[in-house]
Write a protein that holds these residues in place. Sequence first.
Motif, PDB file in Angstrom:
ATOM      1  N   ASN A  90       0.831  -1.185   0.000  1.00  0.00           N
ATOM      2  CA  ASN A  90       0.000   0.000   0.000  1.00  0.00           C
ATOM      3  C   ASN A  90       0.874   1.247   0.000  1.00  0.00           C
ATOM      4  N   GLY A  92       0.652   4.063   1.351  1.00  0.00           N
ATOM      5  CA  GLY A  92       0.844   4.686   2.659  1.00  0.00           C
ATOM      6  C   GLY A  92       1.912   4.006   3.495  1.00  0.00           C
ATOM      7  N   ARG A  93       2.176   2.732   3.183  1.00  0.00           N
ATOM      8  CA  ARG A  93       3.133   1.956   3.969  1.00  0.00           C
ATOM      9  C   ARG A  93       4.568   2.142   3.496  1.00  0.00           C
ATOM     10  N   GLN A  95       8.107   3.347   3.015  1.00  0.00           N
ATOM     11  CA  GLN A  95       9.004   4.179   3.802  1.00  0.00           C
ATOM     12  C   GLN A  95      10.004   4.902   2.902  1.00  0.00           C
ATOM     13  N   THR A 117       9.319  -0.893   3.025  1.00  0.00           N
ATOM     14  CA  THR A 117       8.344  -0.563   4.058  1.00  0.00           C
ATOM     15  C   THR A 117       9.068  -0.765   5.376  1.00  0.00           C
ATOM     16  N   ALA A 118       8.354  -0.624   6.482  1.00  0.00           N
ATOM     17  CA  ALA A 118       9.039  -0.750   7.770  1.00  0.00           C
ATOM     18  C   ALA A 118       9.301  -2.200   8.145  1.00  0.00           C
ATOM     19  N   GLY A 119       8.875  -3.140   7.291  1.00  0.00           N
ATOM     20  CA  GLY A 119       9.093  -4.549   7.597  1.00  0.00           C
ATOM     21  C   GLY A 119      10.548  -4.835   7.854  1.00  0.00           C
ATOM     22  N   GLY A 120      10.823  -5.830   8.676  1.00  0.00           N
ATOM     23  CA  GLY A 120      12.196  -6.144   9.053  1.00  0.00           C
ATOM     24  C   GLY A 120      13.007  -6.682   7.887  1.00  0.00           C
ATOM     25  N   GLU A 125      11.551  -4.622   0.430  1.00  0.00           N
ATOM     26  CA  GLU A 125      10.367  -5.463   0.304  1.00  0.00           C
ATOM     27  C   GLU A 125      10.000  -5.719  -1.149  1.00  0.00           C
ATOM     28  N   LYS A 150       0.774  12.561   3.855  1.00  0.00           N
ATOM     29  CA  LYS A 150       0.903  12.079   5.204  1.00  0.00           C
ATOM     30  C   LYS A 150       2.005  12.847   5.951  1.00  0.00           C
ATOM     31  N   LYS A 281      10.525   9.496  17.364  1.00  0.00           N
ATOM     32  CA  LYS A 281       9.475   8.651  16.782  1.00  0.00           C
ATOM     33  C   LYS A 281      10.018   7.369  16.179  1.00  0.00           C
ATOM     34  N   LEU A 307      14.230   1.184  14.708  1.00  0.00           N
ATOM     35  CA  LEU A 307      14.288   0.653  13.349  1.00  0.00           C
ATOM     36  C   LEU A 307      15.580   1.107  12.700  1.00  0.00           C
TER      37      LEU A 307
ATOM     38  N   GLN B 107       1.880  -4.253   7.630  1.00  0.00           N
ATOM     39  CA  GLN B 107       2.601  -3.565   6.559  1.00  0.00           C
ATOM     40  C   GLN B 107       2.150  -4.056   5.191  1.00  0.00           C
ATOM     41  N   ALA B 130       6.017  -4.771  11.222  1.00  0.00           N
ATOM     42  CA  ALA B 130       7.398  -4.309  11.271  1.00  0.00           C
ATOM     43  C   ALA B 130       8.271  -5.243  12.098  1.00  0.00           C
TER      44      ALA B 130
END
Lengths: 483, 162
Positions: A90, A92-93, A95, A117-120, A125, A150, A281, A307, B107, B130
């Motif tokens: 998406n 919005g996701r 990064q 994205t913020a996924g590890g 991704e 955003k 943040k 992160l 995510q 995440a």
Amino acid sequence: MYEPQRLHPAAILEFLIGNLYNLFKSLLPFIIVVFGQTDLRKGFLIVLPLILLLYIFYIIIYWLRYVYYIQDEELHLEYGIFVKKKRYINFGRVQTVQISSGIIQRLFGLVKLQVETAGGGDKAELILPAVSKKRAEELRDILESKRSLKAQKFQETEKEEEEEEPAKIFRLSTRDLLLLASTSNSIGVILAGFFAIFSQLDEIFPGLNIWEIIKTYINELAGKTITVILLIVLAIFLLAWTLSLLENFLKFGGFELRREENNIKINQGITEKKQLTIPIKKIQAIRVVENVLRKPFGMVSIQVVSLSNVGAKGEASVLFPIIPQNKVQEFLELVLPEFAIPLETNPLPLRARPRYIIINLIPAMLGTILAIYYSPYGLFAFLLWPLAIGLGIIQYRDAGFNIQNNKLLLSSRTLGKVTTIVPRQRIQSLAVSNSYFQLKRKLTTLRVAIASGEIAASKKLVGMDKEECARISKWYSEFSYSP
Amino acid sequence: MDFLDTISGHQIDKKAISYWRLSGLLGSVLYWLIPLAYYGALRLWNLPSWILYIIIVLVLLLTLLEITVIPNILWKTWRYDVSKHQLELYHGIFTKYRTLIPMVRIQHVDTVQGPLMRHFGLSTVTVTTAAGEHEIPALADEVAAELREKISVLARVVEEDV
């Protein structure tokens, strides 16, 4: 753009080379074995081109099935031959969107697009290894235009909070710095370094024969009294310790931490000055870590879980390297009110204690059996039992939790006690489990997953009362209803 | 009512049992390498042969469990529940897990299908936060696609940083 698109054929090259390297790496032992035998070698040289051909064929099909498209504010990617994968990201996701070009891309005037994205994980991704520059920029613009809305929203809210109190500064006192430097665990590292240098000397000066020299030296020593040997060993340790002290003194000297509106800034180092900025943040959780060596002095360190890309590995996780235990509360309230919570914990029910003792006692028992079997002094291993029981009791005593408003505190100990503080909106997922043994005792294990750059920084607490656990998961659920 | 014993929500596809049986059978080929290896060692060195029989019995037992009881229990114990705000997963044989994943934290959603699963028309839905991945295994293709769609829509409604 809205129809499924393939990558530029140059992607085949990219896939080929990238995968070939991995394939070679995993087959290396096999190849070495085969090449070791003459009769096998011939057959191998015939089969090899066949395998390669098959492999190229495979990659071409892989390329044919690697498609991407945009639909409903989402970037879609579908790929895979045997295992079909579909990935939807998406807008919005997203990064970061990164456009780069390696050798292959440059040859064809193409670029590589990576969406994170913020996924590890350290890999992006979604990777499009070969697309035209125009297409990449188009995609980036689409992804970023959705995101900037955003970002603007965020800036507005930030401005409102701006006119706040002046910066808060925490420094390291000389006493604390000395204590930190003298109890740092790098002694072992330096000893290992000594050995590394010795063995290198051996290679650089083949005539020197360093081990031979040491051997004759030790032989000489053996003739002397035991005290001399002890003194020399002691001297080596002292030297290593002094070096470690110096190293850490230089590294953490001049340590200064200040809170500015939305960031924490850290300055440290005497010879090599380092500056570190940690955006509030980005902080996912705070950890108060007890080190066995510093425990007698009542000192702990404060770490952050965040992160990635805050700084170099390891160093970045240290927020404040050494602080008296009774000052932690004050530190958090002043510097990180977002994470401040009373450090006293609710204890676990007494019926959770046997598990903590047993889990330590079992290895001690197994060790004792082996020791008795193999060594005439094996009976001494029974001394481990009270130690194991003691550790279990302490582990039980130090395990606990606390909730206040939207913050959760979990503390537990393996050897050193670790207390983790995580705000509710930073808990990525929450799992409650009960094992067969816990079932009867009405106990549960609570596990919260926290986002971090590399390792999964989840934290668990074993042996919580079932009702308490239910209360915490309710607390967590409620948040998702009212964000 | 106990919150861990509450079994509500959707079950996974019943075909999962057949799928797990087959994949368990294929997977157990690996276990049989153990007695094979021991048999090889037996011929080279002088080792007690009764151990071989014990290993064979154990491996046989394990294989049987994998293709009979375990798939059934797995299927019986798996539940998932999608609400507007969160995804809940219940699973586990000896240790029971209940996992809460708020939609805000998701995510992206994937569906994954291996060749064996394709044979049964099954797909696995993978949800990534995440901090890692969560799986809902073996759903019928259409159900999986629908679920992926649904989660994807719910996850995008609330926008928040990380």
